[in-house]
Write a protein that holds these residues in place. Structure first.
Motif, mmCIF file in Angstrom:
data_model
loop_
_atom_site.group_PDB
_atom_site.id
_atom_site.type_symbol
_atom_site.label_atom_id
_atom_site.label_comp_id
_atom_site.label_asym_id
_atom_site.label_seq_id
_atom_site.Cartn_x
_atom_site.Cartn_y
_atom_site.Cartn_z
ATOM 1 N N GLY A 110 55.609 24.337 36.960
ATOM 2 C CA GLY A 110 56.367 23.219 37.475
ATOM 3 C C GLY A 110 55.479 22.244 38.222
ATOM 4 O O GLY A 110 54.328 22.541 38.542
ATOM 5 N N GLY A 111 56.030 21.058 38.475
ATOM 6 C CA GLY A 111 55.256 20.045 39.176
ATOM 7 C C GLY A 111 54.372 19.236 38.264
ATOM 8 O O GLY A 111 53.617 18.380 38.729
ATOM 9 N N ALA A 112 54.423 19.504 36.986
ATOM 10 C CA ALA A 112 53.663 18.753 35.984
ATOM 11 C C ALA A 112 54.612 18.358 34.859
ATOM 12 O O ALA A 112 55.682 18.957 34.689
ATOM 13 C CB ALA A 112 52.504 19.595 35.438
ATOM 14 N N GLY A 113 54.211 17.357 34.088
ATOM 15 C CA GLY A 113 55.067 16.872 33.017
ATOM 16 C C GLY A 113 55.335 17.926 31.953
ATOM 17 O O GLY A 113 54.456 18.707 31.601
ATOM 18 N N MET A 114 56.525 17.917 31.425
ATOM 19 C CA MET A 114 56.902 18.865 30.369
ATOM 20 C C MET A 114 56.233 18.541 29.043
ATOM 21 O O MET A 114 55.804 19.446 28.318
ATOM 22 C CB MET A 114 58.423 18.857 30.180
#
Length: 442
Positions: A110-114
């Motif tokens: 999490g915390g980063a683009g999918m």
């Protein structure tokens, strides 16, 4: 024991030699042969003992021996980790060890683009390193397929349970084939860990190379009693004296870490903060700045610092004592790694005696109290049952406020230190020093 004698593929031994590793650590020497034989494993090891290589090397060996996949490349190995930082660290290690193998690794957290993660999974991947929450997102969107997983690793399982990931872990494991090899690594084997192992591991072999809640014998522990209102000034005094060292400072809250890093910066010392509210890019940049020396001080919460791998870190400072005694062990595990010496300094307010006593009970030893001239508190540390968390079982821990390790001993704050109490050998005490009445309760 040399890696050549463990039966690893020559490509792995060559990669280890490339990064200067020739001799295995105790956890590697015990775990790797069992893993290569196909056994499920329960590995008990603190951070800094080489546990990543203990599961990464046999994992890569197995995939390399099986040869390339036919058809779409689905993940054949899955490593679940509790934090983004640990996910990056494990991925980096897998790539370094497998650089002479034709195997690909992807990381999801999490915390980063999918979308970049989706693209990587669609291109095909052999090893997937993931945080449980983000992996659930991919499973729900059907961008991750775990039906081909042959090896499952639960790294730092105790921390994953502590962070409330058990439901997510069970959902992930339901998507993994039951016929697989499973390796679980944990700093402790508490009842919840044993229950998890009984549910998901088959006749596991247990490898325990550290005593539960053990700390490195190469770490010197010391407490500086100080009024709470003067903690910041004492911290800056210590940092100013230790200008050649990289120092990890632990705070209790996200806001407190931000404020403390700003105050350190105002004192002319480069500092960065890392905690759950920082974006992944901010956290990685802070860690890069600290490792490169651009920032000399890293201020962190417990959760954010879990899994950080900082070689030869000489000093850890507890600006705030942790609310849970076991977290003290995890904090000071950042220093004194791989046999190197280190220091753990705690700035303890007069009302933090209950927390200090809980830590001493966990360590089964007193910690030396050293008064620093100019910062002697107005009254002694109260060691009574004034802290609600004192003696609280691990299962009743307070809620987290954050979401989601050299030679010789040197003075901590310059001259004028007075040893108020000397603990037993191994806790930083010095024999023959006078005791300050009421400073330490056994």
């Amino acid at each position: 024991m040399s890696f050549e004698t463990l039966g690893l593929a020559p490509e792995l031994v060559r990669a280890l030699s490339d990064v200067g590793y020739t001799t295995s650590t105790p956890i590697q020497a015990e775990a790797i042969p069992l893993a290569l034989a196909g056994h499920d494993l329960m590995g008990g090891a603190q951070t800094g003992t080489g546990k990543t290589a203990a599961f990464a090397l046999p994992l890569l060996h197995r995939l390399a021996q099986a040869g390339p996949q036919r058809g779409p490349r689905k993940p054949r190995a899955l490593v679940l980790v509790p934090t983004r930082e640990l996910a990056v660290q494990v991925s980096d290690s897998l790539r370094a060890y497998g650089k002479h193998l034709r195997l690909s690794t992807a990381t999801v957290y999490g915390g980063a683009g999918m979308q970049p993660q989706v693209d990587a999974l669609r291109r095909g991947v052999d090893v997937l390193v993931a945080c449980p929450g983000r992996l659930i997102d991919h499973l729900q969107q059907r961008t991750a397929d775990l039906s081909a997983v042959e090896v499952l690793v639960l790294d730092e399982a105790d921390r994953m349970l502590d962070m409330g990931f058990l439901p997510a872990i069970k959902r992930v494991l339901a998507k993994v084939p039951p016929q697989r090899q499973t390796m679980l690594f944990s700093a402790t084997f508490e009842d919840a860990i044993k229950k998890l192992a009984m549910e998901f591991l088959r006749d596991p072999r247990e490898v325990q190379v550290t005593v539960r809640n053990a700390v490195a014998t190469s770490v010197t522990h010391v407490v500086h009693p100080v009024d709470a209102s003067r903690k910041k000034d004492l911290l800056i005094e210590i940092l100013s004296k230790r200008y050649q060292d990289q120092i990890l400072v632990f705070g209790r809250t996200k806001h407190g870490c931000n404020r403390l890093a700003e105050q350190i910066e105002k004192a002319g010392i480069n500092a960065v903060a890392i905690h759950g509210n920082k974006s992944q890019g901010q956290r990685l940049k802070a860690l890069r700045d600290f490792k490169s020396g651009q920032a000399r001080v890293l201020v962190a919460t417990d959760v954010a610092a879990r899994g950080l791998d900082i070689p030869l870190l000489p000093l850890v400072i507890n600006f705030d004592l942790p609310m849970v005694a076991e977290d003290y062990v995890h904090r000071i595990g950042r220093t004194g790694r791989a046999g190197a010496s280190g220091e753990a300094v705690s700035l303890v307010g007069t009302d933090e005696g209950g927390l200090l006593r809980a830590i001493q009970r966990l360590l089964k030893a007193d910690i030396a109290l050293v008064e620093v001239e100019g910062f002697v508190p107005s009254r002694g540390i109260r060691m009574g049952n004034d802290n609600a968390s004192n003696g609280r079982p691990a299962g009743n821990r307070p809620p987290r406020r954050d979401g989601d390790p050299r030679q010789g001993r040197r003075p901590h704050a310059g001259g004028g230190e007075r040893h108020a109490h000397a603990g037993p050998k191994g806790t930083g005490g010095r024999g023959g020093e006078r005791r300050r009445e009421g400073a330490v309760a056994r």
